[in-house]
Design an enzyme around this catalytic site. Structure first.
Site, short mmCIF file in Angstrom:
data_model
loop_
_atom_site.label_atom_id
_atom_site.label_comp_id
_atom_site.label_asym_id
_atom_site.label_seq_id
_atom_site.Cartn_x
_atom_site.Cartn_y
_atom_site.Cartn_z
N LYS A 144 -42.66 -54.89 -42.47
CA LYS A 144 -41.73 -53.91 -43.06
C LYS A 144 -42.43 -53.25 -44.23
CE LYS A 144 -37.42 -52.62 -42.29
NZ LYS A 144 -36.64 -52.78 -41.04
N ASP A 184 -36.22 -46.60 -41.05
CA ASP A 184 -35.20 -47.55 -41.51
C ASP A 184 -34.34 -46.73 -42.49
OD1 ASP A 184 -34.49 -50.61 -41.43
OD2 ASP A 184 -34.35 -50.11 -43.54
#
Ligand code: NDP
Ligand code: 2IT
Length: 465
Positions: A144, A184
């Site tokens: 991430k 995201d």
């Protein structure tokens, strides 16, 4: 040959020596080492507690202290990102990429741009992503990244300059077979386009190093829809275990971004009643259930005009609750939190359950606090954690990578069919490892166990490093 590979799990189980991993001791030590990372510790705690038993069934894991290497990210990059705003002022943000684990495939996971982004949040997201990606049945490790840059209120040119400055650094660390980012919170098609463009310029080659790309430059059909649709498919699988029809069920949705909007779209197609949508400032309710026309206007307001729920509610003459989340505003049959982490606390979870809510399917990552999860499990409702229920997004990212590698483009129907199969498969894995003696399915335990076993066996087979 095959026999050797097949025998490995039995070898683990037959080892009679070896000490046991004690979840509480391990967590206390992690807490001591990373005291300022509450979200990371929360995510690890939930997984470790539910896999303690199965981990200890394989003494070979503890012999190589596998748990510690599984919880601590492989590496973390952090860097300064300086860019120039429209007034000529130089601004500086932080940039990060957490490469958590690549035992089963290249690092893979989204990029988040939000003012709240810090290392704890990105470490929790990369950790969760590792187990989620393992569940998808595809070959993807976990990662991430992101920045405390907020695209809200910025012009397109400001967003572009920021994305280019961010990618200038990140481009050194990613690649189609190394690490493949995606969107995201705060990162949608616009941001992915700018980042991919700069990456391509820096690397001087056109490869599938990003997913969620535009359809004209390697993006997959159905990727924008995938997380929301996938969550609804997962919910349908859960409801089927109880013979419940989704039609006319009242659903609370939080958020009004990518995940929330496509969740609403699919629910409307299936005849469910969407009762709420929200953003970080408040909640809009649909007392009669959202209509298709209301959905289309909300979609336009949010996606094309980047507007607020408060403005939408005023335009539509709908009730709006400033500063409130949806959970306690009405009684719902189903909740689909699709905004951010820790957006349902213990009291709100209890209010949902007391109000008759019988299913919670998480579009967001870790939207329920530990107390909220405990309420759902205690009430034995259908409760799907994000790493299972929202895995449709990264699954179609995996399908985008496959199409890019083949230099092929699949139809929307083909991708949707594969997405439905994957969500069914994830549901089956959860049932396999999560079913308890009384027939209740603990999807938290099921998802964590299935996700864990695949990664742990791969790590064990590859040796210590
Ligand atoms: P978007 O940026 O498109 O939308 C986010 C939505 O959540 C917005 O309505 C936003 O409101 C709201 N929100 C964000 N932060 C907060 C906060 N701190 N408090 C309250 N509301 C907040 O993001 P996505 O829809 O892509 O992501 C939503 C969730 O789904 C995240 O948890 C993400 O990690 C998860 N997810 C996303 C996937 C994807 O494919 N995009 C895949 C799997 C999971 P506002 O506009 O006011 O900020
Ligand atoms: O949390 C997630 O799974 C995502 N944001 C999507 C990641 C991806 O690589 O598609």
């Amino acid at each position: 040959m095959g026999g050797f590979a097949m025998a490995l799990p039995r070898v683990y189980k037959n080892q009679l020596t070896g000490k046991k991993m004690k979840a509480q001791e391990f967590l206390a030590e992690l807490q001591r080492r990373f005291p300022n990372e509450p979200e990371y510790l929360q995510a690890v705690e939930e997984v470790i507690e539910s896999i303690e038993d199965v981990y200890n069934e394989y003494p070979a894991f503890e012999n190589v202290n596998l748990i510690e290497r599984l919880c601590i990210p492989d590496r973390i990059y952090s860097f300064r990102v300086s860019w120039i705003d429209d007034k000529g002022k130089v601004r500086t943000n932080m940039g990060y990429r957490v490469q958590h684990n690549n035992a089963i495939g290249p690092y893979k996971g989204g990029i988040r741009f939000h003012s709240s982004v810090n290392l704890s949040i990105l470490k929790f997201l990369a950790f969760e992503q590792t187990f989620k990606n393992s569940l998808t049945t595809l070959a993807m490790g976990g990662a991430k990244g992101g920045s405390d840059f907020s695209p809200r209120g910025k012009s397109d040119m400001e967003v572009m300059r920021f994305c280019q400055a961010f990618m200038q650094e990140l481009s050194r660390h990613i690649g189609a077979d190394t690490d493949v980012p995606a969107g995201d919170i705060g990162v949608g098609g616009r941001e992915v386009g700018y980042m991919f463009g700069w990456y391509k310029k820096m690397q001087r080659e056109f490869t599938g190093t990003f997913t969620g790309k535009g359809l004209d430059f390697g993006g997959s059909l159905m990727r924008p829809e995938a997380t929301g649709y996938g969550n609804v498919y997962f919910l349908l699988n859960m409801l089927a275990t109880k013979g419940i029809d989704i039609k006319d069920k009242k659903v609370a949705i939080s958020g009004s971004g990518n995940v929330a909007l496509y969740t609403a779209e699919k629910l409307l197609k299936l005849g469910a009643k969407v009762m709420s949508m929200s953003d970080s400032e408040g909640t809009v309710l649909f007392p009669e259930g959202m209509t298709q026309e209301q959905f289309e206007r909300l979609f336009e307001h949010k996606i094309y005009f980047r507007g607020r729920c408060s403005e939408y509610a005023a335009n539509e003459n709908l009730p709006y609750y400033s500063g409130k989340r949806p959970w306690t505003l009405m009684k719902y049959d189903i909740a689909m939190p699709s905004a951010t982490q820790n957006e349902i606390n213990g009291e709100e979870a209890k209010a949902l359950v007391d109000g008759g809510c019988f299913a919670v399917s998480e579009g967001a990552n870790m939207p329920s606090t530990r107390e909220a999860v405990a309420e759902f499990l205690k009430a034995k409702i259908l409760y799907a954690p994000g790493k299972a229920a929202n895995a449709g997004g990264v699954s179609v990212s995996g399908l985008e990578m496959a199409q890019n590698a083949q230099k092929m483009k699949w139809t929307a129907e083909e991708v949707d069919e594969k997405l439905q199969e994957i969500m069914k498969d994830i549901h089956e894995q959860c049932v396999k490892y999560g079913k308890t003696e009384d027939g209740f399915v603990n999807y938290v335990k099921g998802a964590n166990t299935a996700g864990f076993l695949k990664v742990a066996k791969a790590m064990h087979a590859q040796g210590v490093f």
